[in-house]
Design a protein around this motif. Structure first.
Motif: not given
Length: 200
Positions: A177, A187, A191
Motif C-alpha cells: 500500500t 494512502p 495498492e
C-alpha cells in the motif's frame, strides 16, 4: 548526568497513568491519521496554556508509535526462496524477487524498475513509501520496512516479517500500500497484491 526518572515526583503518577489511559482510548476509537485541526490546536493552546508547536508535535508523535515497536532481529539463516512475481503500473515494474528465511523471521525483497529517462526521474521517487502487509490463512504478521536504495531507474526495499513465513507460500498474499509520507497513514489509493499465482 542524573537520570530524570530517578527524580520522578510521585504526585504525578495518577495524572501520568490517566494520560496513558487516554492515549490508549484514543487509539481504540480513532484512525492513526486523525490529527486535530490547526483551529483546535490554537484554541487548546490558549485554554490550557500550552505552546501550539508542542501540541502539534504531540499529536503528530502519536502517528508514529510504530517506530518504537520492537521488531525481531532475524537470526538463524535457513534458505532463500525465489518468488519472482510482479505487478506493473504506469511503466513502473514492481517485483518481489525472493524471501530470505530465518528461524525467527523472514525478509521480503521488493524491487521497483522504470525506464531511466531523465525527465521522468522523479516519478520513481513518488513510489518509495510502500508498506507491506501479509495475508495468510488468518495468521497475524508484523511487517517493517528496514530500508532501501537505488538509482533513477531502479530502487529496492527490504521488509522484515515475523513470525517467519511458511516455506510453502502458495496461500501467502503480499499486499503493498502506497502512502504520501512514511508512517503518516495518508494512502494515495494505490495498492497491489502479489501472490505466487500471479502471472507476469
Amino acid at each position: 548526568m542524573t537520570d530524570k526518572r530517578e527524580q520522578y515526583d510521585r504526585r504525578f503518577e495518577t495524572i501520568d497513568e490517566q494520560i496513558c489511559e487516554l492515549i490508549n482510548k484514543r487509539k481504540s476509537i480513532s484512525s492513526k491519521s486523525s490529527i486535530p485541526t490547526s483551529q483546535l490546536i490554537t484554541s487548546w493552546s490558549k485554554k490550557y496554556d500550552l505552546y501550539e508547536g508542542f501540541l502539534d508535535g504531540l499529536f503528530h508523535h502519536l502517528l508514529v508509535e510504530d517506530l518504537f515497536k520492537p521488531y525481531v532481529d532475524p537470526k538463524g539463516f535457513r534458505k532463500n526462496i525465489p518468488i519472482l512475481k510482479s505487478y506493473e503500473r504506469d511503466n513502473l515494474f514492481f517485483t518481489v524477487t525472493f524471501v530470505r528465511q530465518y528461524e525467527n523471521a523472514s525478509i521480503v525483497n521488493l524491487t521497483m524498475d522504470k525506464e531511466p529517462l531523465e525527465e521522468n526521474a522523479e516519478s520513481l521517487l513518488e513510489f518509495t513509501f510502500l508498506e507491506l502487509s501479509i495475508e495468510n490463512n488468518g495468521v497475524e504478521y508484523d511487517c517493517k520496512d528496514i530500508g532501501g536504495g537505488g538509482s533513477d531507474g531502479h530502487m529496492s526495499h527490504t521488509y522484515t516479517v515475523s513470525p517467519p513465513l511458511p516455506d510453502d507460500m502458495s496461500a501467502v498474499k503480499f499486499i503493498f500500500t502506497e502512502y504520501k509520507e512514511p508512517l503518516q497513514r495518508k494512502p494515495t489509493g494505490i495498492e497491489f497484491v502479489i501472490t505466487l499465482e500471479n502471472e507476469l
